[in-house]
Scaffold this active site. Structure first.
Site, PDB file in Angstrom:
ATOM      1  N   PHE A   1      -4.415  10.509 -10.044  1.00  0.00           N
ATOM      2  CA  PHE A   1      -5.325   9.574  -9.375  1.00  0.00           C
ATOM      3  C   PHE A   1      -6.638   9.440 -10.154  1.00  0.00           C
ATOM      4  O   PHE A   1      -7.098   8.334 -10.433  1.00  0.00           O
ATOM      5  CB  PHE A   1      -5.584  10.046  -7.938  1.00  0.00           C
ATOM      6  CG  PHE A   1      -6.503   9.125  -7.189  1.00  0.00           C
ATOM      7  CD1 PHE A   1      -6.038   7.926  -6.668  1.00  0.00           C
ATOM      8  CD2 PHE A   1      -7.849   9.443  -7.014  1.00  0.00           C
ATOM      9  CE1 PHE A   1      -6.890   7.062  -5.989  1.00  0.00           C
ATOM     10  CE2 PHE A   1      -8.700   8.586  -6.341  1.00  0.00           C
ATOM     11  CZ  PHE A   1      -8.221   7.396  -5.820  1.00  0.00           C
ATOM     12  N   PHE A  49      -9.665  -0.393  -5.912  1.00  0.00           N
ATOM     13  CA  PHE A  49      -8.252  -0.386  -5.508  1.00  0.00           C
ATOM     14  C   PHE A  49      -7.744   1.049  -5.382  1.00  0.00           C
ATOM     15  O   PHE A  49      -7.029   1.389  -4.438  1.00  0.00           O
ATOM     16  CB  PHE A  49      -7.436  -1.167  -6.546  1.00  0.00           C
ATOM     17  CG  PHE A  49      -5.982  -1.244  -6.241  1.00  0.00           C
ATOM     18  CD1 PHE A  49      -5.487  -2.236  -5.412  1.00  0.00           C
ATOM     19  CD2 PHE A  49      -5.092  -0.311  -6.770  1.00  0.00           C
ATOM     20  CE1 PHE A  49      -4.132  -2.296  -5.109  1.00  0.00           C
ATOM     21  CE2 PHE A  49      -3.742  -0.365  -6.477  1.00  0.00           C
ATOM     22  CZ  PHE A  49      -3.260  -1.366  -5.645  1.00  0.00           C
ATOM     23  N   SER A 107      -4.755   2.509   4.428  1.00  0.00           N
ATOM     24  CA  SER A 107      -4.921   1.911   3.102  1.00  0.00           C
ATOM     25  C   SER A 107      -4.918   0.380   3.190  1.00  0.00           C
ATOM     26  O   SER A 107      -5.720  -0.303   2.546  1.00  0.00           O
ATOM     27  CB  SER A 107      -3.804   2.401   2.176  1.00  0.00           C
ATOM     28  OG  SER A 107      -3.954   1.876   0.881  1.00  0.00           O
ATOM     29  N   LYS A 120       0.789  -1.243   0.000  1.00  0.00           N
ATOM     30  CA  LYS A 120       0.000   0.000   0.000  1.00  0.00           C
ATOM     31  C   LYS A 120       0.822   1.296   0.000  1.00  0.00           C
ATOM     32  O   LYS A 120       0.340   2.353   0.397  1.00  0.00           O
ATOM     33  CB  LYS A 120      -0.990   0.038   1.183  1.00  0.00           C
ATOM     34  CG  LYS A 120      -1.824  -1.199   1.371  1.00  0.00           C
ATOM     35  CD  LYS A 120      -2.285  -1.822   0.089  1.00  0.00           C
ATOM     36  CE  LYS A 120      -3.389  -1.032  -0.597  1.00  0.00           C
ATOM     37  NZ  LYS A 120      -3.699  -1.664  -1.935  1.00  0.00           N
ATOM     38  N   LYS A 178      -8.621   6.259  -2.388  1.00  0.00           N
ATOM     39  CA  LYS A 178      -8.668   7.697  -2.103  1.00  0.00           C
ATOM     40  C   LYS A 178      -7.474   8.447  -2.669  1.00  0.00           C
ATOM     41  O   LYS A 178      -7.582   9.585  -3.074  1.00  0.00           O
ATOM     42  CB  LYS A 178      -8.744   7.925  -0.599  1.00  0.00           C
ATOM     43  CG  LYS A 178     -10.160   8.189  -0.131  1.00  0.00           C
ATOM     44  CD  LYS A 178     -10.184   8.992   1.138  1.00  0.00           C
ATOM     45  CE  LYS A 178     -11.552   9.572   1.402  1.00  0.00           C
ATOM     46  NZ  LYS A 178     -11.707   9.871   2.841  1.00  0.00           N
ATOM     47  N   GLY A 179      -6.324   7.816  -2.606  1.00  0.00           N
ATOM     48  CA  GLY A 179      -5.135   8.411  -3.214  1.00  0.00           C
ATOM     49  C   GLY A 179      -4.717   9.731  -2.606  1.00  0.00           C
ATOM     50  O   GLY A 179      -4.296  10.638  -3.316  1.00  0.00           O
ATOM     51  N   GLY A 227       2.160   2.564  -2.838  1.00  0.00           N
ATOM     52  CA  GLY A 227       2.100   3.217  -4.151  1.00  0.00           C
ATOM     53  C   GLY A 227       2.738   2.392  -5.258  1.00  0.00           C
ATOM     54  O   GLY A 227       3.212   2.934  -6.261  1.00  0.00           O
ATOM     55  N   HIS A 259       7.795  -7.442  -2.208  1.00  0.00           N
ATOM     56  CA  HIS A 259       7.237  -6.904  -0.960  1.00  0.00           C
ATOM     57  C   HIS A 259       8.036  -7.326   0.265  1.00  0.00           C
ATOM     58  O   HIS A 259       7.866  -6.744   1.333  1.00  0.00           O
ATOM     59  CB  HIS A 259       5.805  -7.396  -0.760  1.00  0.00           C
ATOM     60  CG  HIS A 259       4.755  -6.547  -1.406  1.00  0.00           C
ATOM     61  ND1 HIS A 259       4.893  -5.199  -1.616  1.00  0.00           N
ATOM     62  CD2 HIS A 259       3.524  -6.866  -1.877  1.00  0.00           C
ATOM     63  CE1 HIS A 259       3.795  -4.721  -2.187  1.00  0.00           C
ATOM     64  NE2 HIS A 259       2.950  -5.720  -2.360  1.00  0.00           N
ATOM     65  N   TRP A 296       0.880   2.517  -8.789  1.00  0.00           N
ATOM     66  CA  TRP A 296       1.146   3.847  -9.370  1.00  0.00           C
ATOM     67  C   TRP A 296       2.549   3.872  -9.982  1.00  0.00           C
ATOM     68  O   TRP A 296       2.736   4.237 -11.139  1.00  0.00           O
ATOM     69  CB  TRP A 296       1.011   4.884  -8.255  1.00  0.00           C
ATOM     70  CG  TRP A 296       0.923   6.304  -8.690  1.00  0.00           C
ATOM     71  CD1 TRP A 296       0.714   6.776  -9.968  1.00  0.00           C
ATOM     72  CD2 TRP A 296       1.018   7.453  -7.834  1.00  0.00           C
ATOM     73  NE1 TRP A 296       0.674   8.149  -9.938  1.00  0.00           N
ATOM     74  CE2 TRP A 296       0.853   8.578  -8.657  1.00  0.00           C
ATOM     75  CE3 TRP A 296       1.217   7.621  -6.460  1.00  0.00           C
ATOM     76  CZ2 TRP A 296       0.893   9.886  -8.124  1.00  0.00           C
ATOM     77  CZ3 TRP A 296       1.250   8.913  -5.937  1.00  0.00           C
ATOM     78  CH2 TRP A 296       1.089  10.028  -6.756  1.00  0.00           C
TER      79      TRP A 296
HETATM   80  P1  A3P Z   1      -5.310   4.533  -0.790  1.00  0.00           P
HETATM   81  O1  A3P Z   1      -5.862   3.252  -0.282  1.00  0.00           O
HETATM   82  O2  A3P Z   1      -4.862   5.443   0.325  1.00  0.00           O
HETATM   83  O3  A3P Z   1      -6.228   5.233  -1.743  1.00  0.00           O
HETATM   84  P2  A3P Z   1      -0.191  -0.209  -3.695  1.00  0.00           P
HETATM   85  O4  A3P Z   1      -0.258  -0.093  -5.177  1.00  0.00           O
HETATM   86  O5  A3P Z   1       1.215  -0.202  -3.183  1.00  0.00           O
HETATM   87  O6  A3P Z   1      -1.032  -1.318  -3.183  1.00  0.00           O
HETATM   88  O7  A3P Z   1      -0.784   1.162  -3.086  1.00  0.00           O
HETATM   89  C1  A3P Z   1      -2.153   1.469  -3.205  1.00  0.00           C
HETATM   90  C2  A3P Z   1      -2.381   2.908  -2.784  1.00  0.00           C
HETATM   91  O8  A3P Z   1      -1.849   3.771  -3.815  1.00  0.00           O
HETATM   92  C3  A3P Z   1      -3.872   3.231  -2.657  1.00  0.00           C
HETATM   93  O9  A3P Z   1      -3.958   4.207  -1.599  1.00  0.00           O
HETATM   94  C4  A3P Z   1      -4.151   3.833  -4.029  1.00  0.00           C
HETATM   95  O10 A3P Z   1      -5.292   4.627  -4.102  1.00  0.00           O
HETATM   96  C5  A3P Z   1      -2.888   4.653  -4.234  1.00  0.00           C
HETATM   97  N1  A3P Z   1      -2.699   5.060  -5.631  1.00  0.00           N
HETATM   98  C6  A3P Z   1      -2.708   4.279  -6.732  1.00  0.00           C
HETATM   99  N2  A3P Z   1      -2.583   5.024  -7.834  1.00  0.00           N
HETATM  100  C7  A3P Z   1      -2.492   6.319  -7.431  1.00  0.00           C
HETATM  101  C8  A3P Z   1      -2.377   7.575  -8.102  1.00  0.00           C
HETATM  102  N3  A3P Z   1      -2.339   7.668  -9.429  1.00  0.00           N
HETATM  103  N4  A3P Z   1      -2.307   8.689  -7.344  1.00  0.00           N
HETATM  104  C9  A3P Z   1      -2.351   8.622  -6.007  1.00  0.00           C
HETATM  105  N5  A3P Z   1      -2.480   7.474  -5.310  1.00  0.00           N
HETATM  106  C10 A3P Z   1      -2.565   6.341  -6.013  1.00  0.00           C
END
Ligand code: A3P
Length: 292
Positions: free
Chosen positions: A227, A252, A136, A48, A255-256, A50, A106, A53
């Site tokens: 996001f 997934f 998250s 969690k 909130k970002g 990022g 991970h 992303w």
């Molecule tokens: P939230 O649950 O706080 O929204 P991972 O990919 O490591 O599992 O991380 C997931 C987290 O990254 C989630 O956080 C997700 O919304 C956030 N995320 C994914 N893409 C994103 C983006 N383009 N901008 C901001 N946050 C993003």
């Protein structure tokens, strides 16, 4: 049967002192004996932080910011420790990929293949503040069938703080990678910095990878990977995939934000967490941003 049950909130299991999902346990010997190649690139993150992303940023860099090419690109960067109950483990596919490979991991440094550091592979470490990671991760447990039932937020937070969650303690994870920061092959990205200025961070990452992104490419990347754009586009982009875990990209991409923890932590929980952060991170020079 046993495989089917893994779609229904399995428990995490302990292997070599690491809490993992049952699928990971089943293929642990293979995961443990994984051999890195010198030109492999790893993206290392605690859950969690990022990762999804960043993998999209990597794909966009590889395509030099070409939006049309990105839209049809279905590259998914494999996750070393992952295994769907009904499939061969990811490590099997990774072993057969042509070089150069990009691989998500991970596990904390105590549990990664020695070959990664011995070969001086490039490693991109993604870090995110632990309060938002906890929130998250909690939500991810509620909608991901392949993760255990988290219990209440308060119960989950307690487990998170003592490292009784998948991939163990966030603190051990980040301290481990951070201890390697002087090595030129290890690169750090902070989620909060990406939120502040994605173009700048993508440019830094591209340089680390030996690519040069034009201002136009950076502009395209920032637009595609905001996001809202990802939340709107990812399900269609990857409509070829069937999710074993029962959630969509729309879920997934929850909130970002930086600071959603404020909507979850009580004042008392926040005090305990702040004290833990102070105790655990003192002397490490690690400093996180908790609001923008
Ligand atoms: P939230 O649950 O706080 O929204 P991972 O990919 O490591 O599992 O991380 C997931 C987290 O990254 C989630 O956080 C997700 O919304 C956030 N995320 C994914 N893409 C994103 C983006 N383009 N901008 C901001 N946050 C993003």
């Amino acid at each position: 049967g046993a495989a089917g049950d893994e779609y229904k909130k399995p428990q995490v299991v302990l292997v070599d002192g690491l809490l993992v999902m049952p699928g990971t346990l089943r293929h642990w010997e293979k995961i443990k004996s994984f051999q890195a190649r010198p030109d492999d690139i790893f993206i290392a993150s605690y859950p969690k932080s990022g990762l999804m992303w960043t993998t999209q940023v990597m794909n966009m860099i590889k395509l030099h910011g070409d939006v049309e090419a990105y839209k049809v690109d279905k590259t998914l960067i494999p996750f070393l420790e992952f295994c769907r109950p009904d499939e061969e483990p990811a490590v099997e596919k990774i072993n057969n990929l042509p070089s150069p490979r990009v691989i998500n991991i991970h596990a904390p440094i105590s549990h990664i293949s020695k070959s990664i550091l011995e070969n001086k592979c490039k490693v991109i470490c993604i870090l995110r503040n632990p309060k938002d990671v906890a929130v998250s991760f909690y939500h991810f447990h509620t909608f991901n069938n392949m993760l255990p039932n988290p219990g209440t937020w308060s119960e989950f937070l307690q487990n998170f703080m003592i490292g009784k969650v998948g991939f163990n303690s966030w603190f051990d994870h980040v301290k481990g990678w951070w201890s390697l920061r002087e090595q030129p092959n290890i690169f750090f990205l902070f989620y909060e910095e990406m939120k502040k200025d994605l173009g700048y961070e993508a440019g830094r990452l591209a340089s680390f990878l030996g690519h040069d992104l034009s201002p136009e490419a950076i502009k395209n990347l920032v637009k595609q990977l905001s996001f809202n754009a990802m939340k709107a586009n990812m399900d269609e982009k990857f409509s070829n995939l069937s999710s074993p875990a029962g959630f969509t990209f729309k879920q997934f991409l929850r909130k970002g934000q930086v600071g959603d923890w404020k909507n979850h932590f009580t004042v008392a929980q926040n005090e305990v967490m702040d004290q833990l952060i102070t105790d655990q991170l003192q002397g490490t020079s690690l400093d996180f941003c908790y609001e923008l």
